[in-house]
Design a protein around this motif. Structure first.
Motif, PDB file in Angstrom:
ATOM      1  N   PHE A  25      16.123   7.086  10.450  1.00 20.04           N
ATOM      2  CA  PHE A  25      17.672   7.170  10.382  1.00 20.04           C
ATOM      3  C   PHE A  25      17.701   7.971   8.854  1.00 20.04           C
ATOM      4  O   PHE A  25      18.505   9.161   8.874  1.00 20.04           O
ATOM      5  CB  PHE A  25      18.280   6.038  10.410  1.00 20.04           C
ATOM      6  CG  PHE A  25      19.791   6.116   9.852  1.00 20.04           C
ATOM      7  CD1 PHE A  25      20.606   6.859  10.655  1.00 20.04           C
ATOM      8  CD2 PHE A  25      20.189   5.649   8.678  1.00 20.04           C
ATOM      9  CE1 PHE A  25      22.039   6.935  10.326  1.00 20.04           C
ATOM     10  CE2 PHE A  25      21.518   6.107   8.366  1.00 20.04           C
ATOM     11  CZ  PHE A  25      22.389   6.311   9.120  1.00 20.04           C
ATOM     12  N   ILE A  26      17.202   7.541   7.919  1.00 24.69           N
ATOM     13  CA  ILE A  26      17.322   8.073   6.592  1.00 24.69           C
ATOM     14  C   ILE A  26      16.721   9.783   6.460  1.00 24.69           C
ATOM     15  O   ILE A  26      17.285  10.424   6.075  1.00 24.69           O
ATOM     16  CB  ILE A  26      16.746   7.238   5.281  1.00 24.69           C
ATOM     17  CG1 ILE A  26      17.513   5.977   5.424  1.00 24.69           C
ATOM     18  CG2 ILE A  26      16.702   7.985   3.914  1.00 24.69           C
ATOM     19  CD1 ILE A  26      16.863   4.989   4.470  1.00 24.69           C
ATOM     20  N   LEU A  27      15.531  10.055   7.226  1.00 20.30           N
ATOM     21  CA  LEU A  27      14.882  11.158   7.207  1.00 20.30           C
ATOM     22  C   LEU A  27      16.007  12.130   7.941  1.00 20.30           C
ATOM     23  O   LEU A  27      16.010  13.460   7.370  1.00 20.30           O
ATOM     24  CB  LEU A  27      13.570  11.200   8.177  1.00 20.30           C
ATOM     25  CG  LEU A  27      12.514  10.762   7.402  1.00 20.30           C
ATOM     26  CD1 LEU A  27      11.313  10.632   8.357  1.00 20.30           C
ATOM     27  CD2 LEU A  27      12.209  11.447   6.145  1.00 20.30           C
ATOM     28  N   ILE A  71       0.744  -1.223   0.076  1.00 19.19           N
ATOM     29  CA  ILE A  71      -0.326  -0.020   0.009  1.00 19.19           C
ATOM     30  C   ILE A  71       0.915   1.182  -0.018  1.00 19.19           C
ATOM     31  O   ILE A  71       0.684   2.289  -0.711  1.00 19.19           O
ATOM     32  CB  ILE A  71      -0.901  -0.054   0.966  1.00 19.19           C
ATOM     33  CG1 ILE A  71      -1.913  -1.122   1.041  1.00 19.19           C
ATOM     34  CG2 ILE A  71      -1.620   1.416   1.349  1.00 19.19           C
ATOM     35  CD1 ILE A  71      -3.215  -1.140   2.332  1.00 19.19           C
ATOM     36  N   GLY A  72       1.954   1.224   0.847  1.00 19.23           N
ATOM     37  CA  GLY A  72       2.808   2.300   0.908  1.00 19.23           C
ATOM     38  C   GLY A  72       3.565   2.934  -0.576  1.00 19.23           C
ATOM     39  O   GLY A  72       3.446   4.055  -0.645  1.00 19.23           O
ATOM     40  N   ALA A 108       8.008   4.247  -0.594  1.00 23.35           N
ATOM     41  CA  ALA A 108       8.701   3.073  -0.903  1.00 23.35           C
ATOM     42  C   ALA A 108       9.685   2.499   0.128  1.00 23.35           C
ATOM     43  O   ALA A 108       9.696   1.339   0.714  1.00 23.35           O
ATOM     44  CB  ALA A 108       9.555   3.356  -2.180  1.00 23.35           C
ATOM     45  N   LEU A 109      10.054   3.634   0.968  1.00 24.55           N
ATOM     46  CA  LEU A 109      11.017   3.439   2.048  1.00 24.55           C
ATOM     47  C   LEU A 109      10.291   2.842   3.202  1.00 24.55           C
ATOM     48  O   LEU A 109      10.875   1.809   4.042  1.00 24.55           O
ATOM     49  CB  LEU A 109      11.756   4.822   2.546  1.00 24.55           C
ATOM     50  CG  LEU A 109      12.522   4.574   3.857  1.00 24.55           C
ATOM     51  CD1 LEU A 109      13.888   3.745   3.723  1.00 24.55           C
ATOM     52  CD2 LEU A 109      12.961   6.133   4.275  1.00 24.55           C
ATOM     53  N   PHE A 110       9.173   3.117   3.394  1.00 27.80           N
ATOM     54  CA  PHE A 110       8.219   2.668   4.424  1.00 27.80           C
ATOM     55  C   PHE A 110       8.040   1.296   4.289  1.00 27.80           C
ATOM     56  O   PHE A 110       7.752   0.377   5.105  1.00 27.80           O
ATOM     57  CB  PHE A 110       7.145   3.390   4.776  1.00 27.80           C
ATOM     58  CG  PHE A 110       6.001   3.250   5.645  1.00 27.80           C
ATOM     59  CD1 PHE A 110       6.212   3.302   6.959  1.00 27.80           C
ATOM     60  CD2 PHE A 110       4.954   2.477   5.281  1.00 27.80           C
ATOM     61  CE1 PHE A 110       5.262   2.994   8.149  1.00 27.80           C
ATOM     62  CE2 PHE A 110       3.777   1.922   6.166  1.00 27.80           C
ATOM     63  CZ  PHE A 110       4.249   2.104   7.552  1.00 27.80           C
ATOM     64  N   SER A 111       7.472   0.863   2.875  1.00 21.39           N
ATOM     65  CA  SER A 111       6.933  -0.612   2.671  1.00 21.39           C
ATOM     66  C   SER A 111       8.377  -1.389   2.955  1.00 21.39           C
ATOM     67  O   SER A 111       8.097  -2.393   3.584  1.00 21.39           O
ATOM     68  CB  SER A 111       6.599  -0.598   1.139  1.00 21.39           C
ATOM     69  OG  SER A 111       5.437   0.138   1.185  1.00 21.39           O
ATOM     70  N   ASP A 171      11.015   0.691  11.568  1.00 22.57           N
ATOM     71  CA  ASP A 171      10.857   2.014  11.517  1.00 22.57           C
ATOM     72  C   ASP A 171      12.213   2.858  11.705  1.00 22.57           C
ATOM     73  O   ASP A 171      12.302   4.027  11.516  1.00 22.57           O
ATOM     74  CB  ASP A 171       9.664   2.424  12.396  1.00 22.57           C
ATOM     75  CG  ASP A 171       9.980   2.107  13.656  1.00 22.57           C
ATOM     76  OD1 ASP A 171      10.595   1.033  14.018  1.00 22.57           O
ATOM     77  OD2 ASP A 171       9.299   2.759  14.680  1.00 22.57           O
ATOM     78  N   GLN A 172      13.219   2.137  12.494  1.00 21.04           N
ATOM     79  CA  GLN A 172      14.129   2.910  12.854  1.00 21.04           C
ATOM     80  C   GLN A 172      15.296   3.383  11.587  1.00 21.04           C
ATOM     81  O   GLN A 172      15.811   4.618  11.721  1.00 21.04           O
ATOM     82  CB  GLN A 172      15.404   1.944  13.787  1.00 21.04           C
ATOM     83  CG  GLN A 172      14.623   1.774  14.940  1.00 21.04           C
ATOM     84  CD  GLN A 172      15.664   0.792  15.841  1.00 21.04           C
ATOM     85  OE1 GLN A 172      16.899   0.877  15.772  1.00 21.04           O
ATOM     86  NE2 GLN A 172      15.011  -0.013  16.817  1.00 21.04           N
TER      87      GLN A 172
END
Length: 486
Positions: free
Chosen positions: A461-463, A77-78, A439-442, A456-457
């Motif tokens: 981290f990327i954010l 879905i993400g 895409a990163l979340f999925s 989610d870590q």
């Protein structure tokens, strides 16, 4: 000394061309030095038309993609949510410079009218979408016709006197903050009304058959109201036609010094038009603005997906109403800060310094999000809401600072084009934000048991890496201060 005073007086004399809307507005500003509250309220409303279609989407985006049955699994879905959110920004990126150029040539007001009408049409059609491809098409067209960001920033600086221009730009950021209150409330509480309020909306009613029409219709009605109000507000662009210039050139020789100074100014402005892309203070501030815009859009996408996804996938299992409430409270805190605290802080430290401080604090804050996800009970919503308030405040501090730098870097006759360039670049990065964020979340959901930064870590981290890059770019020699003031 006397000659010097006479020269200064000549330079201070203002020449008003007849039938020029910009000159008429300059006369009004000279005759009425007070804050133009009515004009500021109008700017605030137009900015809301731009921001509400963006902020209202996130609370129900996850459920909308699920209802389209295009994702094979919940983990996918993400991806689709990211592309749907990005389509708006892609459309805006393709047309923002054209809208800016048009605003510099034909005026701010015609562009504002056209773009608010487009919100009425395409946002309503988005609410009527019955498939993923129809939804993404309507969002793309909505973005293509959403040329308000550049012209309204130019309009805000031109509708008031010089001393009120930082306040005018701050109002744009405040309206964006208010959209964080109204948008999530509209999207979170009014989406799927037949499911949430069966006693009011039946499944066979219009809003039952189109579960996401009601929030879109509310925003479209607001945009229609702004469109109607727009007819009562003045144009601010200077339009000096050839007849006006001929009349001015026929003034007697006693005005020759004044004439030369005005013509010299016009010549400088014409020359500066040729080097807009070589204006490093402008381009460096736009670049920094784009990095932070990428971060903010990716964060907005990830936050909502993370909040509504199941606990077993690392999420918080919030409902769309829960997300709407958290974002609404966050927006309220942002409004209070922007109105009462930011002007004092910016005056004391300047836009660049407060932006640097905000970026560093944002990195520290995002590092705490994986810890917040481990909480339960009443502590979870309290901690999440507090963190969300602070995160939104820090983001708007940075964005407002970049607005001020960009509009300081160009003369009036270039503001539409300059803000168009800024909007195009920002929209490209904001298109990458939700697509990349989704895409990163999925991807992160599928690596809950990874040895290095699981779940989610890795996302946060990327954010933080993106935010740090933006913070580093606020230092010299990259970011350069403009030599002129708005």
């Amino acid at each position: 000394m006397a000659a010097g005073r006479e020269e200064n007086l000549l330079l201070e004399i203002k020449v008003y061309y007849e039938n020029c809307p910009g000159c008429r507005q300059d006369r009004v500003k000279n005759d009425k030095p007070a804050i133009p509250f009515g004009a500021f309220f109008f700017v605030w409303g137009v900015q809301l038309c731009t921001a509400l279609p963006i902020s209202s989407l996130f609370p129900f985006l996850y459920f909308m993609i699920s209802d389209f049955h295009i994702a094979k699994t919940e983990h996918d879905i993400g991806y689709y949510a990211g592309f749907l959110a990005a389509s708006f920004m892609i459309g805006r990126a393709l047309t923002a410079i054209l809208w800016g150029i048009a605003a510099d040539r034909y005026g701010r007001k015609p562009i504002i009218l056209l773009c608010t009408i487009s919100v009425v049409i395409f946002n309503t059609l988005f609410g009527l979408s019955t498939s993923f491809w129809m939804a993404i098409s309507m969002r793309f067209l909505l973005g293509c016709f959403n040329g308000l960001v550049g012209p309204i920033k130019a309009y805000a600086t031109e509708i008031c006197r010089k001393e009120y221009q930082p306040l005018a730009l701050s109002i744009i950021s405040t309206a964006r903050g208010l959209s964080y209150i109204i948008g999530p409330v509209i999207g979170g509480l009014l989406a799927q009304p037949a499911k949430k309020y069966p006693s009011v909306f039946s499944k066979n009613s219009l809003f039952g058959r189109f579960p996401y029409l009601l929030p879109c219709a509310c925003i479209s009605l607001f945009a229609l109201g702004v469109t109607i109000v727009s007819f009562w507000f003045p144009e601010t662009l200077h339009m000096h036609n050839m007849k006006d210039r001929e009349e001015f050139s026929s003034y007697d020789a006693s005005n020759s010094d004044m004439k030369e100074s005005v013509e010299g100014t016009e010549g400088c402005e014409s020359a500066s038009e040729q080097s807009l892309l070589k204006n490093w203070p402008l381009m460096s501030s736009i670049t920094v603005y784009c990095i932070f815009a990428l971060h903010d859009m990716a964060y907005a996408e990830i936050f909502s997906l993370w909040a509504v996804s199941p606990r077993e996938d690392g999420g918080l299992s919030f409902s769309s109403e829960d997300v709407g409430v958290v974002l609404a409270i966050s927006g309220l805190g942002l409004i209070l800060f922007q109105l009462f605290v930011y002007p004092v802080v910016e005056k004391s430290f300047g836009p660049i310094m407060v932006s640097r401080i905000a970026a560093v604090m944002s990195v520290l804050l995002l590092s705490s999000y994986p810890i917040i996800s481990m909480l339960s009970g009443l502590g979870l919503p309290i901690a999440l809401t507090s963190a969300s308030i602070l995160k939104n405040i820090l983001s708007v501090i940075i964005i407002t600072g970049m607005f001020i730098l960009q509009n300081n870097a160009v003369p009036q006759n270039q503001r539409g084009a300059a803000n168009g360039i800024s909007t195009t670049a920002m929209s490209i990065f904001r298109a990458i934000g939700p697509a990349g964020g989704g895409a990163l979340f999925s991807w992160s959901q599928k690596r809950q048991n990874a040895a290095f930064l699981p779940g989610d870590q890795m996302v946060f981290f990327i954010l933080n890496v993106v935010e740090l890059i933006g913070a580093l770019l606020t230092f010299k020699p990259f970011l350069d201060l403009p030599e002129r003031q708005v």
